[in-house]
Design a protein around this motif. Sequence first.
Motif, PDB file in Angstrom:
ATOM      1  N   TYR A 284       0.868  -1.125   0.130  1.00 27.30           N
ATOM      2  CA  TYR A 284      -0.007   0.048   0.174  1.00 27.30           C
ATOM      3  C   TYR A 284       0.902   1.171  -0.132  1.00 27.30           C
ATOM      4  CZ  TYR A 284      -3.793   3.272   0.922  1.00 27.30           C
ATOM      5  OH  TYR A 284      -4.822   4.147   0.826  1.00 27.30           O
TER       6      TYR A 284
ATOM      7  N   GLY B 255      -3.031   4.639  -2.717  1.00 23.08           N
ATOM      8  CA  GLY B 255      -4.351   4.100  -2.428  1.00 23.08           C
ATOM      9  C   GLY B 255      -4.741   3.009  -3.124  1.00 23.08           C
TER      10      GLY B 255
ATOM     11  N   ALA C  43      -7.877   2.114  -5.901  1.00 30.81           N
ATOM     12  CA  ALA C  43      -8.629   2.718  -4.600  1.00 30.81           C
ATOM     13  C   ALA C  43      -9.971   2.769  -4.761  1.00 30.81           C
ATOM     14  CB  ALA C  43      -7.643   4.338  -4.557  1.00 30.81           C
TER      15      ALA C  43
ATOM     16  N   LEU D 117     -12.092   0.317  -3.093  1.00 29.44           N
ATOM     17  CA  LEU D 117     -12.027  -0.077  -1.579  1.00 29.44           C
ATOM     18  C   LEU D 117     -12.899   0.820  -0.811  1.00 29.44           C
ATOM     19  CD1 LEU D 117      -7.949   0.119  -1.543  1.00 29.44           C
ATOM     20  CD2 LEU D 117      -9.429  -2.156  -1.608  1.00 29.44           C
TER      21      LEU D 117
ATOM     22  N   GLU E  75     -14.629   2.981   1.840  1.00 26.87           N
ATOM     23  CA  GLU E  75     -14.113   4.156   2.558  1.00 26.87           C
ATOM     24  C   GLU E  75     -15.244   4.706   3.681  1.00 26.87           C
ATOM     25  OE1 GLU E  75     -13.285   7.712   0.130  1.00 26.87           O
ATOM     26  OE2 GLU E  75     -11.624   6.870  -0.835  1.00 26.87           O
TER      27      GLU E  75
ATOM     28  N   ARG F 101     -11.213   9.937   8.135  1.00 24.94           N
ATOM     29  CA  ARG F 101     -11.422   9.270   6.814  1.00 24.94           C
ATOM     30  C   ARG F 101     -10.575   7.883   6.761  1.00 24.94           C
ATOM     31  NH1 ARG F 101      -9.997  12.554   1.528  1.00 24.94           N
ATOM     32  NH2 ARG F 101      -7.816  12.011   2.389  1.00 24.94           N
TER      33      ARG F 101
ATOM     34  N   ARG G 116      -9.762   4.004   4.826  1.00 25.82           N
ATOM     35  CA  ARG G 116     -10.047   3.216   3.589  1.00 25.82           C
ATOM     36  C   ARG G 116      -9.787   1.652   4.166  1.00 25.82           C
ATOM     37  NH1 ARG G 116      -6.938   5.750  -0.400  1.00 25.82           N
ATOM     38  NH2 ARG G 116      -8.861   6.467  -1.262  1.00 25.82           N
TER      39      ARG G 116
END
Length: 296
Positions: free
Chosen positions: A66, A87, A140, A143, A145, A152, A154
Motif C-alpha cells: 500500500y 491508494g 483505490a 476499496l 471508504e 477518513r 480506507r
Amino acid sequence: MSAFALIRPHEKDIGGFNVRRLLPSHPHKLVGPFIFFDHMGPAGFAPGQGLDVRPHPHIGLATVTYLFEGAILHRDSLGTVLEIHPGDVNWMTAGAGIAHSERSPERLRQSGTMLHGIQVWVALPKQHEQVAPSFEHHPAATLPEIALPGVRMRLIAGSAFGRTAPTTTFSGMFYLTVEMEAGARLSLPAEYPERAVYLVDGAVDVAGQSQPERHMAVLPAGQELTIEARAASRLMLLGGEPIDGDRFIWWNFVASSREQIQQAKERWRAQEFGQVPEETDWIPLPDEPKPAESFS
C-alpha cells in the motif's frame, strides 16, 4: 497501567533502500495473522535511480503493498506486470510458491521519484498454506471508504466498521489506513482479539496514552479503545484472529513446518518457482542460512 505495548522500529537495508521494520519483534511476533510489517520511506531517488528488488520467492503468506507516494512496478512468475499507485492495493498470495520483483517504473527513474508506503506479510492458515499462488490488484476506488467526523478511513483488507474489502483473505482480519484531523476521535471496537495501531505521522493518544510516531501500539484484548488526534495524523490499523499454531520464518519463507522451508530453499536453488517476465537476474539464497525461528 499502560494501555498498550509499544514496538519500536528497527532500520533494515533491503538493497540500498532503508525501511523501518516493526514485525516480527519480541515479544509480539505477530498481530493476528500479520507476521511482517515494513514502513518504506519517505525516501527520494535521484534521476536515474530507483527501487530495485530483484526476483525473490515466497511461500505460505500473502504480501500486501500500500503506497502513500510514488509507484512500484510489480512483476511475478504468474506473468503479472502491473504498477501500483497510492491508494491501490496489491495482494499477492504466495501459497505453494511464487517469485516476484519490485522496481521503480522507468518513466519515474528519468526524472527522479519519491517512494513512501507500507508492506506487510499475512501468514496463511495451515489449510491454505499450499493454495495455488495468485495475484490481485484493487484500485483505490474499489476499496470501501468509511467517513466519521474528522476521520477518513480506507479498508485495505478484511472486515471492520461494518464494511468488507474485496481483497481475498483466508482468516478473520482487518487492515485500514486512517487519516484524522486534529482533535478528531475514533473508537476502535473490541471486535478482534488481536489489534495494533501504527502511527505513520502526526500525534495521537491511544486510551489517553501518547503514541510516538513510527511506533506500533499492540492493544489489549477485549477493550474498546479511543484514539484521539492531537494533530493531523495518518495511521494504519491492523489485526485479527490469532494464527493457528506456530510459524517458522526464514528469509522470505513462512511455514508451519521446517520441512516446508527446506523444500522451498531447494526449489529456489533449482530455480523452480517460475520465470518472472522481463527479468534475468534473481536474489540468491543467503550465503549462511540461519536456522528457522518459531513464531506463534
